[in-house]
Design a protein around this motif. Structure first.
Motif, PDB file in Angstrom:
ATOM      1  N   ALA A 196       0.040 -16.814  17.753  1.00  0.00           N
ATOM      2  CA  ALA A 196      -0.140 -17.994  16.903  1.00  0.00           C
ATOM      3  C   ALA A 196      -0.621 -17.617  15.512  1.00  0.00           C
ATOM      4  CB  ALA A 196      -1.123 -18.958  17.557  1.00  0.00           C
ATOM      5  N   ALA A 197      -1.454 -16.590  15.418  1.00  0.00           N
ATOM      6  CA  ALA A 197      -2.021 -16.178  14.138  1.00  0.00           C
ATOM      7  C   ALA A 197      -1.026 -15.439  13.254  1.00  0.00           C
ATOM      8  CB  ALA A 197      -3.253 -15.304  14.368  1.00  0.00           C
ATOM      9  N   PRO A 230      -1.104 -27.440  22.088  1.00  0.00           N
ATOM     10  CA  PRO A 230      -0.658 -26.648  20.937  1.00  0.00           C
ATOM     11  C   PRO A 230      -1.826 -26.310  20.030  1.00  0.00           C
ATOM     12  CG  PRO A 230      -0.157 -28.962  20.588  1.00  0.00           C
ATOM     13  CD  PRO A 230      -0.682 -28.849  21.997  1.00  0.00           C
ATOM     14  N   VAL A 231      -1.575 -25.456  19.046  1.00  0.00           N
ATOM     15  CA  VAL A 231      -2.605 -25.080  18.077  1.00  0.00           C
ATOM     16  C   VAL A 231      -2.116 -25.370  16.668  1.00  0.00           C
ATOM     17  CG1 VAL A 231      -3.662 -23.335  19.559  1.00  0.00           C
ATOM     18  CG2 VAL A 231      -1.808 -22.666  18.004  1.00  0.00           C
ATOM     19  N   ASN A 232      -3.075 -25.600  15.769  1.00  0.00           N
ATOM     20  CA  ASN A 232      -2.810 -25.909  14.377  1.00  0.00           C
ATOM     21  C   ASN A 232      -3.127 -24.669  13.539  1.00  0.00           C
ATOM     22  OD1 ASN A 232      -4.169 -28.150  11.875  1.00  0.00           O
ATOM     23  ND2 ASN A 232      -2.048 -27.646  12.271  1.00  0.00           N
ATOM     24  N   VAL A 233      -2.218 -24.275  12.652  1.00  0.00           N
ATOM     25  CA  VAL A 233      -2.370 -23.016  11.929  1.00  0.00           C
ATOM     26  C   VAL A 233      -2.204 -23.227  10.424  1.00  0.00           C
ATOM     27  CG1 VAL A 233      -1.599 -20.622  11.716  1.00  0.00           C
ATOM     28  CG2 VAL A 233      -1.368 -21.803  13.914  1.00  0.00           C
ATOM     29  N   LEU A 234      -3.086 -22.628   9.666  1.00  0.00           N
ATOM     30  CA  LEU A 234      -2.966 -22.545   8.207  1.00  0.00           C
ATOM     31  C   LEU A 234      -2.779 -21.083   7.843  1.00  0.00           C
ATOM     32  CD1 LEU A 234      -3.299 -23.388   5.199  1.00  0.00           C
ATOM     33  CD2 LEU A 234      -5.766 -23.163   5.532  1.00  0.00           C
ATOM     34  N   THR A 250      -5.782 -19.171   9.770  1.00  0.00           N
ATOM     35  CA  THR A 250      -6.844 -19.829  10.513  1.00  0.00           C
ATOM     36  C   THR A 250      -6.181 -20.691  11.574  1.00  0.00           C
ATOM     37  OG1 THR A 250      -8.172 -19.924   8.481  1.00  0.00           O
ATOM     38  CG2 THR A 250      -8.919 -21.243  10.351  1.00  0.00           C
ATOM     39  N   VAL A 251      -6.683 -20.605  12.804  1.00  0.00           N
ATOM     40  CA  VAL A 251      -6.061 -21.299  13.935  1.00  0.00           C
ATOM     41  C   VAL A 251      -7.090 -22.207  14.598  1.00  0.00           C
ATOM     42  CG1 VAL A 251      -4.794 -21.018  16.107  1.00  0.00           C
ATOM     43  CG2 VAL A 251      -4.597 -19.264  14.318  1.00  0.00           C
ATOM     44  N   TRP A 252      -6.726 -23.474  14.799  1.00  0.00           N
ATOM     45  CA  TRP A 252      -7.568 -24.438  15.509  1.00  0.00           C
ATOM     46  C   TRP A 252      -6.845 -24.898  16.778  1.00  0.00           C
ATOM     47  CZ3 TRP A 252      -6.463 -24.649  10.299  1.00  0.00           C
ATOM     48  CH2 TRP A 252      -7.546 -24.537   9.405  1.00  0.00           C
ATOM     49  N   ASN A 257     -11.237 -27.159  17.322  1.00  0.00           N
ATOM     50  CA  ASN A 257     -12.110 -25.987  17.333  1.00  0.00           C
ATOM     51  C   ASN A 257     -11.413 -24.796  16.674  1.00  0.00           C
ATOM     52  OD1 ASN A 257     -14.126 -27.268  19.098  1.00  0.00           O
ATOM     53  ND2 ASN A 257     -12.537 -27.094  20.677  1.00  0.00           N
ATOM     54  N   LEU A 258     -12.118 -24.108  15.783  1.00  0.00           N
ATOM     55  CA  LEU A 258     -11.555 -22.895  15.200  1.00  0.00           C
ATOM     56  C   LEU A 258     -11.565 -21.810  16.280  1.00  0.00           C
ATOM     57  CD1 LEU A 258     -12.322 -21.471  11.674  1.00  0.00           C
ATOM     58  CD2 LEU A 258     -11.786 -20.008  13.619  1.00  0.00           C
TER      59      LEU A 258
END
Length: 271
Positions: A196-197, A230-234, A250-252, A257-258
């Motif tokens: 994911a990262a 799922p995860v949220n990624v910037l 950065t993955v939440w 949660n980070l």
């Protein structure tokens, strides 16, 4: 096993050695994704640590730094692992991947036990999660124009306003945000967070159109076990200079949660 667990699995062949099969479906322009390769090496590191411990007290990847020497081709790869240290709170393991007798990459892992500890402090400069997944659209580039096979398996849902680079009109911010989901609703683990990262399109696409941006070195930190979903990624770029670029992710998790962070140095050609 679900698909990602299956395609990143390793098989012990004894004497701190492992084999794995790099799946062609997890490639970008024919090159395996760096986070995917890190996950494969992480499987060997975790099994190495488990094989030398009676109580399995360090079952999770906490940090990993990988130097990529050359891109392996889809197919069989060999891995060798070495236990460097076992301490009270962490275990360190080195893993080397090779193919046809050539080393393709080497990783140093720190393993530990991740829990649900509260955040004691966070910088006000720390990014915050983006919009909900329902507000995002799945991004799937046409195979004939940009063969990114990995996005046939990983669901990538770009945030609103993030699609400018897909039409060749980057915003110049050097930033991409998206939700990421594994095939068949597979939940993320500390090891699959490594994917994911590193799975978003390069943040440099928001600066200048380009092709493959090969990773030279990738460091990833796993901060917590993610909740299901799922995860949220910037992903953001720092500076492009001398045909090199640095990017940070950065993955939440779906609860906000980070859960992971990564930093990498990659190659790029501008213009």
């Amino acid at each position: 096993m679900s698909e990602y667990a299956d395609v990143s699995a390793v098989t012990s062949v004894g004497d701190h050695r492992w084999t794995a099969r790099i799946d062609p479906g997890w490639t970008i322009l024919g090159n395996p994704n760096g986070g995917y390769l890190q996950t494969v090496m992480a499987r060997a590191a975790v099994e190495e640590a488990a094989a030398t411990a009676d109580d399995g007290v360090h079952p999770h990847t906490v940090a990993v730094s990988t130097h990529f020497l050359r891109s392996p081709r889809p197919g069989a790869v060999d891995l060798s692992s070495e236990l460097l240290r076992r301490g009270r709170t962490t275990t360190q393991v080195r893993v080397r991947m090779s193919q046809n007798g050539q080393v393709t990459g080497e990783s140093l892992f720190t393993l530990g036990a991740l829990g649900d500890a509260d955040v004691d402090w966070a910088s006000p400069e720390l990014p915050i999660p983006g919009v909900t997944k329902d507000e995002c659209s799945r991004y799937l580039p046409p195979a004939e124009a940009f063969p990114v096979e990995i996005l046939r398996h990983v669901g990538l849902y770009l945030h609103p306003g993030q699609t400018a680079f897909t039409s060749g009109e980057p915003r110049g911010r050097g930033e991409v945000r998206a939700w990421v989901e594994l095939p068949d609703g597979e939940d993320f683990t500390p090891e699959s967070l490594l994917l994911a990262a590193d799975v978003l399109p390069p943040a440099t696409f928001d600066v200048t159109p380009g092709g493959w941006v090969p990773t030279i070195e990738l460091s990833t930190y796993v901060r917590a076990v993610p909740v299901p979903g799922p995860v949220n990624v910037l992903l953001s770029a720092g500076m492009i200079r001398g045909e090199r670029v640095d990017e940070s992710a950065t993955v939440w998790d779906s609860a906000g949660n980070l859960v992971a962070q990564s930093h990498q140095l990659a190659g790029i050609r501008v213009g």
